[in-house]
Design an enzyme around this catalytic site. Structure first.
Site, PDB file in Angstrom:
ATOM      1  N   HIS A   1     -33.391  -1.430  73.414  1.00 35.67           N
ATOM      2  CA  HIS A   1     -32.802  -1.188  74.708  1.00 35.67           C
ATOM      3  C   HIS A   1     -31.995   0.134  75.425  1.00 35.67           C
ATOM      4  O   HIS A   1     -32.807   1.308  74.718  1.00 35.67           O
ATOM      5  CB  HIS A   1     -31.453  -1.853  74.827  1.00 35.67           C
ATOM      6  CG  HIS A   1     -29.977  -2.009  74.099  1.00 35.67           C
ATOM      7  ND1 HIS A   1     -29.708  -1.463  72.906  1.00 35.67           N
ATOM      8  CD2 HIS A   1     -28.647  -0.850  74.715  1.00 35.67           C
ATOM      9  CE1 HIS A   1     -28.783  -0.396  72.999  1.00 35.67           C
ATOM     10  NE2 HIS A   1     -28.193  -0.312  73.709  1.00 35.67           N
TER      11      HIS A   1
ATOM     12  N   HIS B   1     -29.954   2.441  75.696  1.00 33.68           N
ATOM     13  CA  HIS B   1     -29.171   2.601  76.033  1.00 33.68           C
ATOM     14  C   HIS B   1     -29.260   4.260  75.120  1.00 33.68           C
ATOM     15  O   HIS B   1     -29.944   4.160  74.102  1.00 33.68           O
ATOM     16  CB  HIS B   1     -27.660   2.284  76.067  1.00 33.68           C
ATOM     17  CG  HIS B   1     -26.581   1.751  76.620  1.00 33.68           C
ATOM     18  ND1 HIS B   1     -26.411   0.418  76.071  1.00 33.68           N
ATOM     19  CD2 HIS B   1     -26.827   1.494  77.799  1.00 33.68           C
ATOM     20  CE1 HIS B   1     -25.621  -0.407  76.761  1.00 33.68           C
ATOM     21  NE2 HIS B   1     -25.850  -0.050  78.318  1.00 33.68           N
TER      22      HIS B   1
ATOM     23  N   ASP C   1     -27.985   6.196  72.991  1.00 37.47           N
ATOM     24  CA  ASP C   1     -27.998   6.426  71.958  1.00 37.47           C
ATOM     25  C   ASP C   1     -28.946   5.180  71.260  1.00 37.47           C
ATOM     26  O   ASP C   1     -28.391   5.513  70.030  1.00 37.47           O
ATOM     27  CB  ASP C   1     -26.305   6.551  71.495  1.00 37.47           C
ATOM     28  CG  ASP C   1     -25.667   4.478  71.463  1.00 37.47           C
ATOM     29  OD1 ASP C   1     -26.144   4.479  72.736  1.00 37.47           O
ATOM     30  OD2 ASP C   1     -25.212   4.395  71.330  1.00 37.47           O
ATOM     31  N   HIS C   2     -29.420   5.816  71.681  1.00 37.54           N
ATOM     32  CA  HIS C   2     -30.740   4.182  71.471  1.00 37.54           C
ATOM     33  C   HIS C   2     -32.110   4.662  71.448  1.00 37.54           C
ATOM     34  O   HIS C   2     -33.328   4.697  70.698  1.00 37.54           O
ATOM     35  CB  HIS C   2     -31.016   3.149  72.087  1.00 37.54           C
ATOM     36  CG  HIS C   2     -29.348   2.094  70.688  1.00 37.54           C
ATOM     37  ND1 HIS C   2     -29.314   1.305  69.974  1.00 37.54           N
ATOM     38  CD2 HIS C   2     -28.322   2.495  71.513  1.00 37.54           C
ATOM     39  CE1 HIS C   2     -28.018   0.819  69.898  1.00 37.54           C
ATOM     40  NE2 HIS C   2     -27.475   1.543  70.703  1.00 37.54           N
TER      41      HIS C   2
ATOM     42  N   HIS D   1     -25.757  -7.899  76.506  1.00 34.28           N
ATOM     43  CA  HIS D   1     -24.931  -6.617  76.411  1.00 34.28           C
ATOM     44  C   HIS D   1     -25.509  -5.484  77.474  1.00 34.28           C
ATOM     45  O   HIS D   1     -25.057  -4.604  78.145  1.00 34.28           O
ATOM     46  CB  HIS D   1     -25.467  -5.521  74.483  1.00 34.28           C
ATOM     47  CG  HIS D   1     -25.199  -4.221  74.960  1.00 34.28           C
ATOM     48  ND1 HIS D   1     -23.607  -3.948  75.415  1.00 34.28           N
ATOM     49  CD2 HIS D   1     -26.078  -3.446  74.336  1.00 34.28           C
ATOM     50  CE1 HIS D   1     -23.752  -2.813  74.701  1.00 34.28           C
ATOM     51  NE2 HIS D   1     -24.684  -2.058  74.818  1.00 34.28           N
TER      52      HIS D   1
ATOM     53  N   ASP E   1     -27.330  -3.972  69.676  1.00 36.68           N
ATOM     54  CA  ASP E   1     -26.198  -3.903  70.054  1.00 36.68           C
ATOM     55  C   ASP E   1     -25.835  -5.443  71.001  1.00 36.68           C
ATOM     56  O   ASP E   1     -25.108  -5.972  71.244  1.00 36.68           O
ATOM     57  CB  ASP E   1     -25.947  -2.675  71.122  1.00 36.68           C
ATOM     58  CG  ASP E   1     -26.005  -1.282  70.870  1.00 36.68           C
ATOM     59  OD1 ASP E   1     -25.215  -1.390  69.702  1.00 36.68           O
ATOM     60  OD2 ASP E   1     -25.736  -0.621  71.567  1.00 36.68           O
TER      61      ASP E   1
ATOM     62  N   HIS F   1     -24.043  -0.120  64.912  1.00 37.71           N
ATOM     63  CA  HIS F   1     -23.286   0.091  64.582  1.00 37.71           C
ATOM     64  C   HIS F   1     -22.650   0.245  63.347  1.00 37.71           C
ATOM     65  O   HIS F   1     -22.577  -1.332  63.336  1.00 37.71           O
ATOM     66  CB  HIS F   1     -22.323  -0.027  65.782  1.00 37.71           C
ATOM     67  CG  HIS F   1     -23.002   0.919  67.675  1.00 37.71           C
ATOM     68  ND1 HIS F   1     -22.269   2.305  67.977  1.00 37.71           N
ATOM     69  CD2 HIS F   1     -23.407   0.539  68.476  1.00 37.71           C
ATOM     70  CE1 HIS F   1     -22.922   2.386  68.896  1.00 37.71           C
ATOM     71  NE2 HIS F   1     -23.763   1.418  69.406  1.00 37.71           N
TER      72      HIS F   1
HETATM   73 ZN   LIG Z   1     -26.366  -0.736  73.969  1.00 33.84          ZN
END
Ligand SMILES: [Zn+2]
Length: 257
Positions: free
Chosen positions: A53, A55, A57-58, A109, A131, A169
């Site tokens: 996805h 975001h 941090d990905h 999410h 996530d 995570h």
């Molecule tokens: Zn995320």
């Protein structure tokens, strides 16, 4: 030989490295530096990237990895991330390193969220779910509705129970802290909490987890269970409910926990 290893990033992210015969696939490289360090140390060549996805941090490490490996495929959903060069959708198959991953759309999410299911791995089936499903919990609903997330988790619940769940995570201990408030009398959950505590004290990752254990201990996969329903309904003061109401109230309860 297939190996799947976590690469720690930021404060609590896991970037997954799937390696076979000296080549590697990276799942959700939010940061390039730890990925480059890992593949150099292990003597691997990068052969592809899978994105779950949009975001940061990905995805934020993709461009730096493409500078080093300009010709590799970057698979991901149809979203605003321009570095993805192979767009995939629900039920598509992705084959890299001779491994075939089935794409499962899991909105909730985020709306673009997808998961990658590796059915025929030598060590049993594996799911890379970003996530969406966490060990002992699930992702926050930033874009999707409770109904969408419940349906998405339902698709994951239908996978073989020996599926290894690779989430993105290290949230397990805090998730289980909450789960114990919802189901204090769940013995499997109590055991899992003790085991997780001891692993975290030694700084050992608590993922992947087996889907079978998630089904027994993760409240977000247990919203059809009458004990969970009663507890959530009492907390949220629901007089009547359906499973979506329970899921929505459980998610809201966790958000404020
Ligand atoms: Zn995320």
């Amino acid at each position: 030989m297939l190996s799947i290893s976590p690469i720690s990033a930021f404060s609590d992210n896991y970037i997954w490295c799937v390696a076979r015969n000296g080549e590697a696939i990276i799942v959700d490289p939010g940061d390039a530096a730890p990925v480059i360090k890992h593949i150099e140390k292990m003597g691997l060549t990068l052969s592809g990237i899978l994105i779950t996805h949009h975001h940061y941090d990905h995805v934020n490490g993709i461009d730096s990895l493409l500078e080093l490996y300009p010709d590799i495929p970057v698979y991901g959903p149809d979203n605003q991330c321009s570095s993805i060069n192979h767009r995939v959708r629900h039920n598509d198959s992705v084959t890299v390193l001779g491994l075939t991953f089935q794409v499962i759309a899991v909105p909730g999410h985020t709306l673009d969220h997808i998961a990658y299911y590796l059915k025929n791995s030598p060590s049993g089936p594996a799911l890379f779910c970003g996530d969406t499903l966490f060990a002992g919990g699930c992702g926050r609903l930033f874009e999707g509705t409770p109904e969408q997330m419940l349906n998405s988790l339902g698709l994951i619940q239908a996978l073989p129970t020996n599926t290894a769940v690779y989430c993105a995570h290290e949230y397990t201990l805090s998730n289980l802290n909450f789960a114990l408030v919802v189901e204090p009398e769940n013995h499997k959950l109590q055991d899992r909490f003790v085991e997780t505590q001891s692993r975290r004290e030694k700084n050992v990752p608590t993922v992947p987890s087996e889907l079978a254990l998630e089904l027994l201990t993760n409240p977000f996969l247990r919203t059809g269970n009458s004990v969970v329903q009663q507890r959530v309904a009492a907390h949220a003061d629901l007089k009547s409910w359906n499973q979506i109401d329970i899921f929505a109230s459980l998610r809201a309860w966790k958000d404020g926990f």
